[in-house]
Design a protein around this motif. Sequence first.
Motif, PDB file in Angstrom:
ATOM      1  N   LEU A 419       0.816  -1.289   0.163  1.00 15.75           N
ATOM      2  CA  LEU A 419       0.338  -0.047   0.023  1.00 15.75           C
ATOM      3  C   LEU A 419       0.674   1.199  -0.108  1.00 15.75           C
ATOM      4  N   ASP A 420       1.677   1.197   0.549  1.00 19.19           N
ATOM      5  CA  ASP A 420       2.488   2.769   1.067  1.00 19.19           C
ATOM      6  C   ASP A 420       3.195   2.831  -0.663  1.00 19.19           C
ATOM      7  N   ARG A 421       4.232   1.753  -1.245  1.00 19.92           N
ATOM      8  CA  ARG A 421       4.631   1.835  -1.822  1.00 19.92           C
ATOM      9  C   ARG A 421       3.705   2.364  -3.622  1.00 19.92           C
ATOM     10  N   ALA A 422       2.550   1.861  -3.527  1.00 26.52           N
ATOM     11  CA  ALA A 422       1.521   2.073  -4.137  1.00 26.52           C
ATOM     12  C   ALA A 422       0.659   3.609  -3.819  1.00 26.52           C
ATOM     13  N   LEU A 423       0.424   3.488  -3.270  1.00 23.11           N
ATOM     14  CA  LEU A 423       0.162   5.395  -2.483  1.00 23.11           C
ATOM     15  C   LEU A 423       1.667   6.018  -3.201  1.00 23.11           C
ATOM     16  N   ALA A 424       2.484   5.984  -2.794  1.00 21.35           N
ATOM     17  CA  ALA A 424       3.879   7.067  -2.863  1.00 21.35           C
ATOM     18  C   ALA A 424       3.664   7.238  -4.645  1.00 21.35           C
ATOM     19  N   ALA A 425       3.505   6.042  -5.359  1.00 18.74           N
ATOM     20  CA  ALA A 425       3.496   5.563  -7.135  1.00 18.74           C
ATOM     21  C   ALA A 425       2.366   6.649  -7.493  1.00 18.74           C
ATOM     22  N   ALA A 426       2.091   6.995  -7.035  1.00 21.86           N
ATOM     23  CA  ALA A 426       0.122   6.779  -7.740  1.00 21.86           C
ATOM     24  C   ALA A 426       0.037   8.629  -7.554  1.00 21.86           C
ATOM     25  N   PRO A 427       0.002   8.863  -8.798  1.00 16.39           N
ATOM     26  CA  PRO A 427      -0.582  11.137  -8.356  1.00 16.39           C
ATOM     27  C   PRO A 427      -1.871  10.777  -7.160  1.00 16.39           C
ATOM     28  N   VAL A 428      -1.304  12.529  -6.560  1.00 16.37           N
ATOM     29  CA  VAL A 428      -2.579  12.396  -5.343  1.00 16.37           C
ATOM     30  C   VAL A 428      -3.815  12.933  -6.077  1.00 16.37           C
ATOM     31  N   THR A 429      -3.996  13.320  -7.014  1.00 15.87           N
ATOM     32  CA  THR A 429      -5.311  13.456  -7.533  1.00 15.87           C
ATOM     33  C   THR A 429      -5.999  11.873  -7.634  1.00 15.87           C
ATOM     34  N   ASP A 430      -5.087  10.773  -8.389  1.00 13.53           N
ATOM     35  CA  ASP A 430      -5.993   9.467  -8.828  1.00 13.53           C
ATOM     36  C   ASP A 430      -7.094   9.213  -8.301  1.00 13.53           C
ATOM     37  N   ARG A 431      -8.036   8.904  -8.667  1.00 13.73           N
ATOM     38  CA  ARG A 431      -9.205   8.146  -7.915  1.00 13.73           C
ATOM     39  C   ARG A 431      -9.574   7.238  -7.226  1.00 13.73           C
ATOM     40  N   ALA A 432      -8.497   6.234  -7.292  1.00 13.61           N
ATOM     41  CA  ALA A 432      -8.349   5.143  -7.369  1.00 13.61           C
ATOM     42  C   ALA A 432      -7.617   5.179  -5.901  1.00 13.61           C
ATOM     43  N   ARG A 433      -7.488   5.699  -5.461  1.00 10.79           N
ATOM     44  CA  ARG A 433      -5.962   6.179  -3.983  1.00 10.79           C
ATOM     45  C   ARG A 433      -7.195   6.128  -2.787  1.00 10.79           C
ATOM     46  N   SER A 434      -8.936   6.830  -2.665  1.00 12.46           N
ATOM     47  CA  SER A 434      -9.468   6.204  -1.596  1.00 12.46           C
ATOM     48  C   SER A 434      -9.567   4.960  -0.858  1.00 12.46           C
ATOM     49  N   ARG A 435      -9.585   3.796  -1.285  1.00 15.06           N
ATOM     50  CA  ARG A 435      -9.800   2.957  -0.283  1.00 15.06           C
ATOM     51  C   ARG A 435      -9.036   2.777  -0.327  1.00 15.06           C
ATOM     52  N   PRO A 436      -7.437   2.352  -0.554  1.00 15.09           N
ATOM     53  CA  PRO A 436      -6.065   2.063  -0.248  1.00 15.09           C
ATOM     54  C   PRO A 436      -5.892   2.387   0.588  1.00 15.09           C
TER      55      PRO A 436
END
Length: 679
Positions: A419-436
Amino acid sequence: MTRCGNLPAEMNSFVGRTTELDEIAKLLTRTRLLTLRGPGGVGKTRLALRAARNVRDDYPDGVWVAELSAETEGGLLVHGVAGVFGLHTQAERCALESLIEYLADRRLLIVLDTCEHLVDSCAAMVVAVLTGAPDVQIIVTSRQELGLPLEVVMVVEPFPVPPPEAADLAEHDAPSLFLDRARAVAPGLRTDERAMMAVARLCRRLDGMPLAIELAASQMRGLSAIQLADQLDVHFKLLADGEGLLVRHHTLRTAAGWSHELCTPAERLLWARLSVFPAAFGAEAARGVCEDEFLPDVAGVLAALAAKSVVTRVGDRYRLLDTIRDYGRDWLAELGESDLMIRRHRDHYLSAARRMGAGWCGPGQLEWACWARGELPNIRAALDRCLTTGDHGGALELAGALWVLWCHLGLVREGRHYLDRALAAAPVTDRARSRPLWVAARLALIRGEMSLARGRAEEAVESARRHGDADAEAHALLALAESRLFTGDLDLEGARAYARRVAAGLDPTSPGTLFLPSFLAMAATFGGDFDEAVRILREARSRHDARGELSQRAMDDYVLSLALFGQGDIAAASAAARAALEAKWRLRDTVGGVLAIDQLARIAAAAEDGRRAAWLLGAAQRIRTTFGPPATEDDTLTALREAAGARAVCLIGETAYARAFDEGAASHFEGAVTYALRD
């Protein structure tokens, strides 16, 4: 899994290697680290497993096999090995320390199978384990030795081949292996002199390589040994040099290529596509990833590949040996389908993870738990590929969809890693961030990191609102409320207000609806309104029973025990805590299990059984530090545990308390559960 080990059953007969087996048995009497080194296909794994089976009575704590071919990241190697023992380390403390602590007082044998791609990481782990666990021995199989001073290396050679003048082939392992495997597909196999001469010629042509011999033997259906040897001669001449000498190091690859040519087009296509699986897989996964209009009958083709020894059957699952997988992967690239199969592999496990999440609060929890643990290598591979190929959206979605695995099945440390790696790599505005983000908040709660949990939950709420994801917002609000509750920053009325907001955002079928009663009952218990807590939980029981749900019902039983304890009903509190522990043990949920053991320690202290309370607190501490972290910040549950310890010290004194605590801390997880459930 039991403490006697996890040696897999042999799927067919073991042929030959008598000298090597005797030598391994002798070497294990004088070395703690034995490496079986040899090329792919020479039979290192079968030899190691048979040797381990022969000596397993020498190891009271069992023989354990860690298959490492699917591990791609050295940093997670120790977590994979620890998982073999049921350890899912979650703390910041080094996972290696947890593994060593678990092994320190055991006498057992570990087989580390297929280590050549992780030599440095394996070497570091092996040194630490052998240093910290004096009664542990290790067998390594690898194409490359670890290079350690304490390592004894045994080179595994191909079978000796019979010379042309040999009269009695029964004395030679290579033809014996061929005949054993050939009879499985051709029961009426001819064994006259001409046929046996052809078998000997075939074994010489294959340089005595066991895997190559098995591949050849699988082609005997409908062919004679003479026909097979003639075909093989023709094929191998393509690799001969100007003087007619075989390029010997290409033997196995050539045998694989020959087997490939003898496959039907559908079998070749499935072989290539199956190479996307890094480890064992089920028939359903093979269909989900590989089946399409070009390959409409995966089940039938898979059975044909198993009959030809291209695919190895292990129980109700299948796998490709590394050399066979490598060959298939090359053909997959040649077909231009590598990226397609990686996407399909990811999508299959993403879809399965979503189904697990949607169906978790129902009668299939034990089946889903079994599925998730069995598919871990494939799940890890899908996540790693997403992260290394820049598929940040895929990594976010898959890591978030696996919330059951991370939060309810004990893999908190691994969940946080991804989760930490995925959240760090993805843009802050990515809509897929909410569940992670809300899943990461829940993992922080489990770890006792209340400030981090609050921060992740607040970020999740903001992201969910921005993208209109009501379900993610509701789960994030619940995590935020729990972080406030456990730090004393929320009373029952505030909890009810949060619960109304959470319920408004949840679909009635969402798993989150079953989490709310436990939260409200915990708030009531912490506020001293024990009657209200009991009322809430007894109303919730009917909903759990209607769904056939186990995990959250067990959590409710734990909270019910807290409330009943507050009412002074010690017997009923004990029964509820035992019920919680039994269910969590069935799911191998160590986080939930240790909470129940803590509560049983409180109950023992209240019943003035100081020794039992101390023992249980020691066992819980051992489990907590092995499987998960101690609380890093002050919280209500930590205070309850510390109060039980103080009461036990008053009952039996510091010396007796320390002795009983240490006895509990020396127990195994299953031993602690057995003791805790005892009257």
